[in-house]
Design a protein around this motif. Structure first.
Motif, PDB file in Angstrom:
ATOM      1  N   GLU A 157       6.077   8.168  16.169  1.00 20.68           N
ATOM      2  CA  GLU A 157       4.656   8.348  16.516  1.00 20.68           C
ATOM      3  C   GLU A 157       3.623   7.344  16.053  1.00 20.68           C
ATOM      4  O   GLU A 157       3.008   7.146  16.991  1.00 20.68           O
ATOM      5  CB  GLU A 157       4.151   9.735  15.607  1.00 20.68           C
TER       6      GLU A 157
ATOM      7  N   HIS B  90       7.772  10.609  12.237  1.00 21.70           N
ATOM      8  CA  HIS B  90       6.316   9.991  12.312  1.00 21.70           C
ATOM      9  C   HIS B  90       6.361   8.542  12.531  1.00 21.70           C
ATOM     10  O   HIS B  90       5.266   8.134  12.969  1.00 21.70           O
ATOM     11  CB  HIS B  90       5.669  10.497  10.816  1.00 21.70           C
TER      12      HIS B  90
ATOM     13  N   ALA C 207      -5.036  14.072  17.776  1.00 20.63           N
ATOM     14  CA  ALA C 207      -4.032  13.633  16.828  1.00 20.63           C
ATOM     15  C   ALA C 207      -4.047  14.725  15.580  1.00 20.63           C
ATOM     16  O   ALA C 207      -4.602  14.393  14.726  1.00 20.63           O
ATOM     17  CB  ALA C 207      -4.342  12.121  16.230  1.00 20.63           C
ATOM     18  N   GLY C 208      -3.364  15.648  16.019  1.00 21.50           N
ATOM     19  CA  GLY C 208      -3.088  16.741  14.774  1.00 21.50           C
ATOM     20  C   GLY C 208      -4.395  17.428  14.947  1.00 21.50           C
ATOM     21  O   GLY C 208      -4.747  17.993  13.676  1.00 21.50           O
TER      22      GLY C 208
ATOM     23  N   GLY D  76      -6.236  17.463  10.022  1.00 13.46           N
ATOM     24  CA  GLY D  76      -5.498  17.202   8.912  1.00 13.46           C
ATOM     25  C   GLY D  76      -5.311  15.730   8.226  1.00 13.46           C
ATOM     26  O   GLY D  76      -6.461  14.976   8.210  1.00 13.46           O
ATOM     27  N   ASN D  77      -4.172  15.471   8.052  1.00 11.07           N
ATOM     28  CA  ASN D  77      -3.920  14.037   7.111  1.00 11.07           C
ATOM     29  C   ASN D  77      -4.273  12.843   8.070  1.00 11.07           C
ATOM     30  O   ASN D  77      -5.171  11.869   7.468  1.00 11.07           O
ATOM     31  CB  ASN D  77      -2.326  14.162   6.779  1.00 11.07           C
ATOM     32  N   GLY D  78      -4.391  12.839   9.270  1.00 14.95           N
ATOM     33  CA  GLY D  78      -4.714  11.828  10.169  1.00 14.95           C
ATOM     34  C   GLY D  78      -3.834  10.511   9.945  1.00 14.95           C
ATOM     35  O   GLY D  78      -4.354   9.266  10.133  1.00 14.95           O
ATOM     36  N   THR D  79      -2.540  10.640   9.902  1.00 11.61           N
ATOM     37  CA  THR D  79      -1.892   9.270   9.733  1.00 11.61           C
ATOM     38  C   THR D  79      -1.657   8.695  11.217  1.00 11.61           C
ATOM     39  O   THR D  79      -1.590   7.472  11.241  1.00 11.61           O
ATOM     40  CB  THR D  79      -0.175   9.595   9.318  1.00 11.61           C
ATOM     41  N   ASN D  80      -1.673   9.503  12.298  1.00 10.91           N
ATOM     42  CA  ASN D  80      -1.747   8.989  13.632  1.00 10.91           C
ATOM     43  C   ASN D  80      -3.105   8.208  13.730  1.00 10.91           C
ATOM     44  O   ASN D  80      -3.104   7.406  14.327  1.00 10.91           O
ATOM     45  CB  ASN D  80      -1.438  10.036  14.597  1.00 10.91           C
ATOM     46  N   LEU D  81      -4.204   8.906  13.085  1.00  7.61           N
ATOM     47  CA  LEU D  81      -5.462   8.380  13.444  1.00  7.61           C
ATOM     48  C   LEU D  81      -5.426   6.820  12.672  1.00  7.61           C
ATOM     49  O   LEU D  81      -5.788   5.940  13.217  1.00  7.61           O
ATOM     50  CB  LEU D  81      -6.700   9.191  12.682  1.00  7.61           C
TER      51      LEU D  81
ATOM     52  N   ILE E 155      -0.413  14.087  21.372  1.00  4.97           N
ATOM     53  CA  ILE E 155       0.895  13.752  20.786  1.00  4.97           C
ATOM     54  C   ILE E 155       1.709  14.869  20.245  1.00  4.97           C
ATOM     55  O   ILE E 155       0.998  15.831  19.432  1.00  4.97           O
ATOM     56  CB  ILE E 155       0.844  12.547  19.712  1.00  4.97           C
ATOM     57  N   HIS E 156       2.695  15.087  20.599  1.00  4.84           N
ATOM     58  CA  HIS E 156       3.497  16.152  20.114  1.00  4.84           C
ATOM     59  C   HIS E 156       5.038  15.621  19.356  1.00  4.84           C
ATOM     60  O   HIS E 156       5.674  14.867  19.994  1.00  4.84           O
ATOM     61  CB  HIS E 156       4.018  17.226  21.214  1.00  4.84           C
ATOM     62  N   PRO E 157       5.366  16.136  18.307  1.00  4.68           N
ATOM     63  CA  PRO E 157       6.659  15.883  17.550  1.00  4.68           C
ATOM     64  C   PRO E 157       7.899  16.267  18.105  1.00  4.68           C
ATOM     65  O   PRO E 157       8.788  16.770  17.329  1.00  4.68           O
ATOM     66  CB  PRO E 157       6.398  15.898  16.049  1.00  4.68           C
TER      67      PRO E 157
HETATM   68  C1  GRF Z   1       1.908  14.866  14.060  1.00  9.01           C
HETATM   69  O1  GRF Z   1       3.067  15.215  14.002  1.00  9.01           O
HETATM   70  C2  GRF Z   1       1.570  15.200  15.601  1.00  9.01           C
HETATM   71  O2  GRF Z   1       2.619  14.924  16.345  1.00  9.01           O
HETATM   72  C3  GRF Z   1       1.210  16.459  15.637  1.00  9.01           C
HETATM   73  O3  GRF Z   1       0.469  16.734  14.417  1.00  9.01           O
HETATM   74  C4  GRF Z   1       0.925  15.967  13.375  1.00  9.01           C
HETATM   75  C5  GRF Z   1      -0.534  15.295  12.902  1.00  9.01           C
HETATM   76  O4  GRF Z   1      -0.027  14.233  11.852  1.00  9.01           O
HETATM   77  N1  GRF Z   1       0.410  16.999  16.946  1.00  9.01           N
HETATM   78  P1  GRF Z   1      -1.305  13.374  11.147  1.00  9.01           P
HETATM   79  O5  GRF Z   1      -2.437  14.353  10.920  1.00  9.01           O
HETATM   80  O6  GRF Z   1      -1.451  12.527  12.107  1.00  9.01           O
HETATM   81  O7  GRF Z   1      -0.475  12.813  10.151  1.00  9.01           O
END
Ligand code: GRF
Length: 200
Positions: free
Chosen positions: A174, A171, A87-88, A9-14, A108-110
């Protein structure tokens, strides 16, 4: 160590991981970003960051989950990937994949596992009325949101919080916690002993 980030998805963790790599806060090389979705914004972030290998594979092109995962593992091996950071990434990995990268896949799990597994965990925790929510980074095993816990961080839920404000706080945590965990892994500081992870 070379690692790959998997995102759907969006990839904010990336993005947080890319930024930490730039600041040399992760002692490992982000060699690959992989997605199961061609239009994932995570792929745009990867292109912008000039990650050496950016790939997506259409799951529907494969008859089974196992066949798809086999193709992905082949790609990881060809690219010399030592460990994988989910990451998502919205697919469950087959046991063949988990075995191929045993104890070398992070997720990662929220939520504070084992509470609120699954995809709507922040909403479920909020609606349940928890006073403490949080974030978990864990090693991936063959069950969903289940493997040994690497790090957790708590997030206080105030009576003034809305679902949106809680999501924002989670987030934020995270984006701080995941790069730290990836760095620990890349530096060989994470040792899995049964269900326990020894850090340091
Ligand atoms: C995060 O909340 C993560 O914990 C979950 O999926 C979400 C991914 O968000 N596993 P993003 O794509 O990194 O923005």
């Amino acid at each position: 160590m070379n690692f790959a980030v998997f995102a759907s998805g969006n990839g904010t963790n990336l993005q947080a991981i890319i930024d930490a790599c730039r600041k040399k806060k992760i002692k490992g090389a982000l060699k690959m970003v992989f997605s199961d979705k061609p239009d994932a914004f995570a792929l745009t972030r990867a292109r912008k960051a000039e990650v050496p290998c950016i790939a997506w594979i259409e799951p529907k092109a494969y008859k089974t989950r196992e066949a798809f995962d086999k193709a992905v593992v082949k790609l990881l091996k060809a690219e010399g990937i030592d460990f994988v950071v989910l990451a998502g990434f919205m697919r469950i990995l087959s046991s063949g994949f988990v075995r191929a990268y045993k104890n070398r896949i992070l997720n990662i799990h929220p939520a504070l596992l084992p509470a609120f597994k699954g995809v709507h965990s922040i909403k479920e925790a909020f609606e349940y009325g928890v006073k403490v929510a949080g974030v978990t980074v864990h090693i991936v095993d063959e069950e969903m949101d289940h493997g040994p816990i690497v790090v957790q961080a708590a997030v206080e839920v105030k009576t003034t919080d809305s679902l949106a404000s809680l999501e924002g706080k989670i987030h934020e945590v995270e984006h701080r916690l995941y790069p730290q965990a990836v760095d620990l892994f890349a530096r060989g500081k994470i040792k899995v002993v049964g269900r326990t992870v020894r850090v340091g």
